[in-house]
Design a protein around this motif. Structure first.
Motif, PDB file in Angstrom:
ATOM      1  N   ALA A  24     -42.234  12.802   4.183  1.00 27.41           N
ATOM      2  CA  ALA A  24     -41.082  13.629   4.519  1.00 27.41           C
ATOM      3  C   ALA A  24     -40.498  14.239   3.243  1.00 27.41           C
ATOM      4  N   TYR A  25     -40.364  13.422   2.232  1.00 31.21           N
ATOM      5  CA  TYR A  25     -39.867  13.915   0.944  1.00 31.21           C
ATOM      6  C   TYR A  25     -40.782  14.988   0.370  1.00 31.21           C
ATOM      7  N   LEU A  26     -42.084  14.712   0.356  1.00 30.20           N
ATOM      8  CA  LEU A  26     -43.038  15.668  -0.194  1.00 30.20           C
ATOM      9  C   LEU A  26     -43.001  16.994   0.566  1.00 30.20           C
ATOM     10  N   GLN A  27     -42.865  16.915   1.884  1.00 30.35           N
ATOM     11  CA  GLN A  27     -42.835  18.142   2.675  1.00 30.35           C
ATOM     12  C   GLN A  27     -41.556  18.931   2.453  1.00 30.35           C
ATOM     13  N   LEU A  28     -40.435  18.247   2.402  1.00 31.43           N
ATOM     14  CA  LEU A  28     -39.171  18.971   2.244  1.00 31.43           C
ATOM     15  C   LEU A  28     -39.128  19.713   0.912  1.00 31.43           C
ATOM     16  N   PRO A  63     -52.323  -3.866   6.619  1.00 29.65           N
ATOM     17  CA  PRO A  63     -52.437  -4.056   5.162  1.00 29.65           C
ATOM     18  C   PRO A  63     -53.267  -3.012   4.431  1.00 29.65           C
ATOM     19  N   ARG A  64     -54.489  -2.780   4.841  1.00 30.48           N
ATOM     20  CA  ARG A  64     -55.323  -1.813   4.122  1.00 30.48           C
ATOM     21  C   ARG A  64     -54.815  -0.384   4.312  1.00 30.48           C
ATOM     22  N   LYS A  65     -54.291  -0.109   5.482  1.00 28.05           N
ATOM     23  CA  LYS A  65     -53.742   1.220   5.731  1.00 28.05           C
ATOM     24  C   LYS A  65     -52.496   1.452   4.876  1.00 28.05           C
ATOM     25  N   ARG A  66     -51.753   0.392   4.627  1.00 27.22           N
ATOM     26  CA  ARG A  66     -50.555   0.487   3.784  1.00 27.22           C
ATOM     27  C   ARG A  66     -50.931   0.954   2.380  1.00 27.22           C
ATOM     28  N   VAL A  67     -51.955   0.325   1.816  1.00 25.76           N
ATOM     29  CA  VAL A  67     -52.407   0.720   0.483  1.00 25.76           C
ATOM     30  C   VAL A  67     -52.893   2.170   0.485  1.00 25.76           C
ATOM     31  N   GLN A  68     -53.685   2.513   1.492  1.00 29.02           N
ATOM     32  CA  GLN A  68     -54.208   3.881   1.578  1.00 29.02           C
ATOM     33  C   GLN A  68     -53.087   4.892   1.732  1.00 29.02           C
ATOM     34  N   THR A  69     -52.056   4.533   2.491  1.00 32.45           N
ATOM     35  CA  THR A  69     -50.918   5.429   2.675  1.00 32.45           C
ATOM     36  C   THR A  69     -50.231   5.712   1.349  1.00 32.45           C
ATOM     37  N   TYR A  70     -50.014   4.680   0.554  1.00 39.77           N
ATOM     38  CA  TYR A  70     -49.359   4.869  -0.739  1.00 39.77           C
ATOM     39  C   TYR A  70     -50.229   5.694  -1.683  1.00 39.77           C
ATOM     40  N   ARG A  71     -51.523   5.435  -1.667  1.00 38.46           N
ATOM     41  CA  ARG A  71     -52.429   6.216  -2.509  1.00 38.46           C
ATOM     42  C   ARG A  71     -52.447   7.679  -2.066  1.00 38.46           C
ATOM     43  N   SER A  72     -52.418   7.886  -0.750  1.00 37.70           N
ATOM     44  CA  SER A  72     -52.412   9.257  -0.232  1.00 37.70           C
ATOM     45  C   SER A  72     -51.128   9.989  -0.650  1.00 37.70           C
ATOM     46  N   ALA A  73     -50.015   9.289  -0.616  1.00 39.75           N
ATOM     47  CA  ALA A  73     -48.751   9.904  -1.032  1.00 39.75           C
ATOM     48  C   ALA A  73     -48.806  10.295  -2.508  1.00 39.75           C
ATOM     49  N   LEU A  74     -49.358   9.421  -3.339  1.00 40.71           N
ATOM     50  CA  LEU A  74     -49.476   9.726  -4.764  1.00 40.71           C
ATOM     51  C   LEU A  74     -50.441  10.886  -5.001  1.00 40.71           C
ATOM     52  N   ALA A  75     -51.532  10.926  -4.237  1.00 42.73           N
ATOM     53  CA  ALA A  75     -52.488  12.019  -4.370  1.00 42.73           C
ATOM     54  C   ALA A  75     -51.847  13.345  -3.992  1.00 42.73           C
ATOM     55  N   ARG A  76     -51.061  13.337  -2.907  1.00 44.03           N
ATOM     56  CA  ARG A  76     -50.387  14.563  -2.480  1.00 44.03           C
ATOM     57  C   ARG A  76     -49.296  14.957  -3.478  1.00 44.03           C
ATOM     58  N   SER A  77     -48.668  13.973  -4.095  1.00 41.83           N
ATOM     59  CA  SER A  77     -47.689  14.256  -5.136  1.00 41.83           C
ATOM     60  C   SER A  77     -48.345  15.008  -6.291  1.00 41.83           C
ATOM     61  N   GLN A  78     -49.511  14.538  -6.712  1.00 42.56           N
ATOM     62  CA  GLN A  78     -50.219  15.200  -7.798  1.00 42.56           C
ATOM     63  C   GLN A  78     -50.695  16.587  -7.377  1.00 42.56           C
ATOM     64  N   ALA A  79     -51.190  16.705  -6.150  1.00 47.13           N
ATOM     65  CA  ALA A  79     -51.731  17.980  -5.683  1.00 47.13           C
ATOM     66  C   ALA A  79     -50.649  19.046  -5.545  1.00 47.13           C
ATOM     67  N   THR A  80     -49.453  18.640  -5.144  1.00 44.91           N
ATOM     68  CA  THR A  80     -48.373  19.596  -4.902  1.00 44.91           C
ATOM     69  C   THR A  80     -47.460  19.779  -6.109  1.00 44.91           C
ATOM     70  N   ASP A 185     -49.534  17.041   5.728  1.00 44.37           N
ATOM     71  CA  ASP A 185     -50.759  17.822   5.592  1.00 44.37           C
ATOM     72  C   ASP A 185     -50.819  18.992   6.576  1.00 44.37           C
ATOM     73  N   ALA A 186     -49.849  19.079   7.482  1.00 45.40           N
ATOM     74  CA  ALA A 186     -49.780  20.211   8.412  1.00 45.40           C
ATOM     75  C   ALA A 186     -48.805  21.289   7.934  1.00 45.40           C
ATOM     76  N   THR A 187     -48.279  21.130   6.728  1.00 52.98           N
ATOM     77  CA  THR A 187     -47.293  22.081   6.212  1.00 52.98           C
ATOM     78  C   THR A 187     -47.832  23.502   6.191  1.00 52.98           C
ATOM     79  N   GLU A 188     -49.046  23.679   5.708  1.00 51.15           N
ATOM     80  CA  GLU A 188     -49.604  25.020   5.601  1.00 51.15           C
ATOM     81  C   GLU A 188     -49.807  25.659   6.977  1.00 51.15           C
ATOM     82  N   MET A 189     -50.209  24.861   7.976  1.00 50.31           N
ATOM     83  CA  MET A 189     -50.346  25.405   9.322  1.00 50.31           C
ATOM     84  C   MET A 189     -49.000  25.875   9.854  1.00 50.31           C
ATOM     85  N   ALA A 190     -47.965  25.088   9.594  1.00 48.69           N
ATOM     86  CA  ALA A 190     -46.635  25.461  10.068  1.00 48.69           C
ATOM     87  C   ALA A 190     -46.158  26.745   9.399  1.00 48.69           C
TER      88      ALA A 190
END
Length: 220
Positions: A24-28, A63-80, A185-190
């Motif tokens: 939500a933060y990254l999108q806003l 548990p594993r999804k939690r780690v992946q979620t945090y990594r995905s957030a960091l990856a999107r932070s770097q990408a954006t 990840d749907a920001t561009e579509m919107a």
């Protein structure tokens, strides 16, 4: 196509969020880069209520999804290019901050400040000094009293119930020209829909996806 390249023409945008979501933060922050804040209507909702209603589990509950979620957030932070710093613990109780957003009338600038407090600055709303600092920044020195009022609590319940009535199942969710877009990840579509209209969502394979038959379903 980046947020800045999408055209960002005038049009009302509705945005459903919970402060517990880094996405939500990254999108806003991306929306702030190209949209007139006055066109964005922010709706604070309690993600836990949405998940319970639809019978789904949050990413942090696996548990594993939690780690992946945090990594995905960091990856999107770097990408954006949007800076991200995790709060002291996650998940955390978002209710005080969501109610604070309601108390601030869910203004774009106030919501952005609250999300930045958590996800840019790594803030902890349970710390009295940090809470008071945030409240002063928002111009709400009486924040503690406001968030405890029945009017504010009722406002958050009503906003969440309204989201459920419209079929919102997760955060962040954007509503543009009557179309719903879930996830950062749907920001561009919107933004494409805002700039070009909805026709492209109802043509060719996009149209087929709307009526694709269910081949098999999981038994209850």
């Amino acid at each position: 196509m980046s947020a800045r390249d999408a055209g960002c023409r005038d049009g009302d945008v509705e945005w459903f969020f919970d402060v517990v979501s880094p996405f939500a933060y990254l999108q806003l922050e991306q929306l702030a880069a190209c949209l007139d804040p006055g066109r964005v209507r922010c709706h604070p909702v309690v993600l836990g209520v949405l998940l319970e209603h639809w019978g789904t589990r949050g990413p942090a509950e696996v548990p594993r999804k939690r780690v992946q979620t945090y990594r995905s957030a960091l990856a999107r932070s770097q990408a954006t290019g949007v800076p991200l710093r995790f709060p002291p613990a996650h998940p955390f109780n978002p209710l005080p901050l969501l109610r604070l957003a309601v108390a601030a009338q869910a203004r774009f600038d106030a919501v952005r400040q609250i999300l930045r407090f958590v996800w840019r600055d790594g803030g902890d709303a349970s710390d009295p000094q940090q809470w008071q600092s945030l409240a002063r920044q928002l111009g709400l020195p009486d924040a503690a009293e406001r968030v405890g009022s029945e009017a504010v609590k009722s406002g958050l319940r009503g906003s969440t119930a309204g989201a459920l009535a419209r079929g919102v199942f997760g955060v962040p969710t954007l509503v543009v020209r009557g179309e719903y877009f879930w996830g950062e990840d749907a920001t561009e579509m919107a933004l494409r829909t805002l700039a070009q209209g909805t026709a492209w969502l109802h043509a060719d394979e996009w149209a087929r996806a709307l009526d694709l038959p269910v081949g098999v379903s999981r038994r209850a």
